[in-house]
Scaffold this motif. Sequence first.
Motif, mmCIF file in Angstrom:
data_model
loop_
_atom_site.group_PDB
_atom_site.id
_atom_site.type_symbol
_atom_site.label_atom_id
_atom_site.label_comp_id
_atom_site.label_asym_id
_atom_site.label_seq_id
_atom_site.Cartn_x
_atom_site.Cartn_y
_atom_site.Cartn_z
ATOM 1 N N SER A 145 4.847 -8.548 14.936
ATOM 2 C CA SER A 145 4.858 -9.544 13.864
ATOM 3 C C SER A 145 6.028 -10.520 13.984
ATOM 4 O O SER A 145 6.160 -11.437 13.175
ATOM 5 N N GLY A 146 6.889 -10.315 14.977
ATOM 6 C CA GLY A 146 7.976 -11.252 15.217
ATOM 7 C C GLY A 146 9.117 -11.167 14.227
ATOM 8 O O GLY A 146 9.777 -12.185 13.956
ATOM 9 N N PHE A 147 9.402 -9.977 13.707
ATOM 10 C CA PHE A 147 10.506 -9.809 12.763
ATOM 11 C C PHE A 147 11.555 -8.860 13.326
ATOM 12 O O PHE A 147 11.236 -7.895 14.036
ATOM 13 N N MET A 148 12.804 -9.140 12.994
ATOM 14 C CA MET A 148 13.900 -8.208 13.222
ATOM 15 C C MET A 148 14.303 -7.711 11.843
ATOM 16 O O MET A 148 14.828 -8.461 11.024
ATOM 17 N N VAL A 149 14.016 -6.440 11.565
ATOM 18 C CA VAL A 149 14.099 -5.905 10.204
ATOM 19 C C VAL A 149 15.341 -5.042 10.016
ATOM 20 O O VAL A 149 15.586 -4.110 10.793
ATOM 21 N N THR A 150 16.108 -5.347 8.977
ATOM 22 C CA THR A 150 17.271 -4.541 8.614
ATOM 23 C C THR A 150 16.924 -3.629 7.445
ATOM 24 O O THR A 150 16.677 -4.112 6.338
ATOM 25 N N PRO A 151 16.866 -2.313 7.658
ATOM 26 C CA PRO A 151 16.650 -1.392 6.542
ATOM 27 C C PRO A 151 17.933 -1.259 5.715
ATOM 28 O O PRO A 151 19.034 -1.135 6.274
ATOM 29 N N VAL A 152 17.798 -1.286 4.418
ATOM 30 C CA VAL A 152 18.929 -1.150 3.508
ATOM 31 C C VAL A 152 18.772 0.172 2.763
ATOM 32 O O VAL A 152 17.780 0.386 2.076
ATOM 33 N N VAL A 153 19.744 1.056 2.923
ATOM 34 C CA VAL A 153 19.681 2.370 2.291
ATOM 35 C C VAL A 153 20.301 2.286 0.897
ATOM 36 O O VAL A 153 21.395 1.747 0.709
ATOM 37 N N ALA A 154 19.578 2.831 -0.068
ATOM 38 C CA ALA A 154 20.061 2.835 -1.449
ATOM 39 C C ALA A 154 19.608 4.110 -2.125
ATOM 40 O O ALA A 154 18.723 4.820 -1.628
ATOM 41 N N MET A 155 20.216 4.396 -3.266
ATOM 42 C CA MET A 155 19.797 5.580 -4.023
ATOM 43 C C MET A 155 19.891 5.281 -5.516
ATOM 44 O O MET A 155 20.566 4.353 -5.949
ATOM 45 N N THR A 156 19.177 6.085 -6.283
ATOM 46 C CA THR A 156 19.177 5.933 -7.726
ATOM 47 C C THR A 156 18.819 7.274 -8.358
ATOM 48 O O THR A 156 18.158 8.106 -7.728
ATOM 49 N N VAL A 157 19.269 7.462 -9.582
ATOM 50 C CA VAL A 157 18.861 8.653 -10.329
ATOM 51 C C VAL A 157 17.434 8.475 -10.820
ATOM 52 O O VAL A 157 16.609 9.387 -10.762
ATOM 53 N N ASP A 158 17.126 7.254 -11.283
ATOM 54 C CA ASP A 158 15.798 6.946 -11.814
ATOM 55 C C ASP A 158 15.538 5.459 -11.634
ATOM 56 O O ASP A 158 16.301 4.638 -12.154
ATOM 57 N N PRO A 159 14.519 5.080 -10.889
ATOM 58 C CA PRO A 159 14.254 3.652 -10.665
ATOM 59 C C PRO A 159 13.704 2.939 -11.893
ATOM 60 O O PRO A 159 13.603 1.713 -11.899
ATOM 61 N N GLY A 160 13.320 3.699 -12.927
ATOM 62 C CA GLY A 160 12.773 3.077 -14.123
ATOM 63 C C GLY A 160 11.320 2.683 -13.936
ATOM 64 O O GLY A 160 10.712 2.928 -12.899
ATOM 65 N N PRO A 161 10.760 2.035 -14.964
ATOM 66 C CA PRO A 161 9.352 1.624 -14.876
ATOM 67 C C PRO A 161 9.145 0.551 -13.814
ATOM 68 O O PRO A 161 9.998 -0.325 -13.635
ATOM 69 N N MET A 162 8.027 0.635 -13.117
ATOM 70 C CA MET A 162 7.716 -0.332 -12.065
ATOM 71 C C MET A 162 6.266 -0.760 -12.193
ATOM 72 O O MET A 162 5.399 0.049 -12.529
ATOM 73 N N THR A 163 6.019 -2.030 -11.922
ATOM 74 C CA THR A 163 4.669 -2.576 -11.999
ATOM 75 C C THR A 163 4.352 -3.330 -10.715
ATOM 76 O O THR A 163 5.049 -4.293 -10.369
ATOM 77 N N PRO A 164 3.341 -2.907 -9.960
ATOM 78 C CA PRO A 164 2.988 -3.594 -8.712
ATOM 79 C C PRO A 164 2.622 -5.058 -8.957
ATOM 80 O O PRO A 164 1.941 -5.378 -9.933
ATOM 81 N N GLU A 165 3.070 -5.935 -8.093
ATOM 82 C CA GLU A 165 2.734 -7.351 -8.170
ATOM 83 C C GLU A 165 1.285 -7.542 -7.727
ATOM 84 O O GLU A 165 0.919 -7.235 -6.582
ATOM 85 N N ALA A 166 0.465 -8.051 -8.631
ATOM 86 C CA ALA A 166 -0.960 -8.235 -8.342
ATOM 87 C C ALA A 166 -1.150 -9.117 -7.117
ATOM 88 O O ALA A 166 -0.509 -10.163 -6.974
ATOM 89 N N GLY A 167 -2.043 -8.695 -6.236
ATOM 90 C CA GLY A 167 -2.341 -9.471 -5.041
ATOM 91 C C GLY A 167 -1.408 -9.196 -3.888
ATOM 92 O O GLY A 167 -1.656 -9.626 -2.756
ATOM 93 N N GLU A 168 -0.319 -8.482 -4.158
ATOM 94 C CA GLU A 168 0.642 -8.171 -3.104
ATOM 95 C C GLU A 168 0.782 -6.660 -2.888
ATOM 96 O O GLU A 168 0.840 -6.193 -1.757
ATOM 97 N N VAL A 169 0.827 -5.932 -3.994
ATOM 98 C CA VAL A 169 0.992 -4.475 -3.931
ATOM 99 C C VAL A 169 -0.080 -3.820 -4.791
ATOM 100 O O VAL A 169 -0.265 -4.187 -5.953
#
Length: 246
Positions: A145-169
């Motif tokens: 796909s022609g990308f050089m991808v940098t993974p970013v490591v993170a952590m959380t106790v609770d990510p909270g409520p999440m809503t997928p973006e329609a048409g993308e996720v």
Amino acid sequence: MPVGRRTVPGRDDAVAALRAVVADAADYRRRHPRAAEVGGWWQEEPAVEVPVRPAMRPGEGRDAAVLMLFCLPEVPDEEPYLLVTQRAAGLSAHPGQVALPGGALEDEDAGPVAAALREAHEEVGLDRAGIEVLGPLPPAPVPVSGFMVTPVVAMTVDPGPMTPEAGEVDRVIRVPVSALVDPANRSTSLLHRRGTTFRGPAFVVDGTLIWGFTAILVDRMLARLGWERPWDSRRTVDPQDFQVIG
């Protein structure tokens, strides 16, 4: 911190292991900057020299970032998990595939960390306030796909409520770390395309397949963390049996 016979690392051990991997990756970039630029850290054994024919060369392709968010609840009965998404089935690229939140760097992004957090917020509404960023890992090339991808490591106790973006996720998936390290969920993906067979690590958890670039990142990360358990690489899976191939 090897898992050994434990099903999943405890929270304190997991935090320590994540911090140690990020620190080790930063040290690798200092000691082997040229190899790091072309994805050397992501080989099964981190490379110390630049290969004669690297998958991508420095400056080739577009920069991108993904968020590798480990959710580590403080409640003893709740399991640590990795946050991933399933891409919308209607997307032109990689429809229906499981991925880490992320995307290409934009002009307004201060860097990979800012891009990964922005994309996660746009894709699933992730609240950045509760996220502790541990740091970026060396970039990983995605030549197809022609990308050089940098993974970013993170952590959380609770990510909270999440809503997928329609048409993308299509959905947000919380994959238990115990499921990722379980040898019964490990396989080798075999994708046959245009006369060529592509092999790579894969995870099948509750009927959901993680394969391709995302599986490579997860596979290498589990190994670096010392959480990987021996599994049978002869067990194979065909991605076409699970989802649309982009």
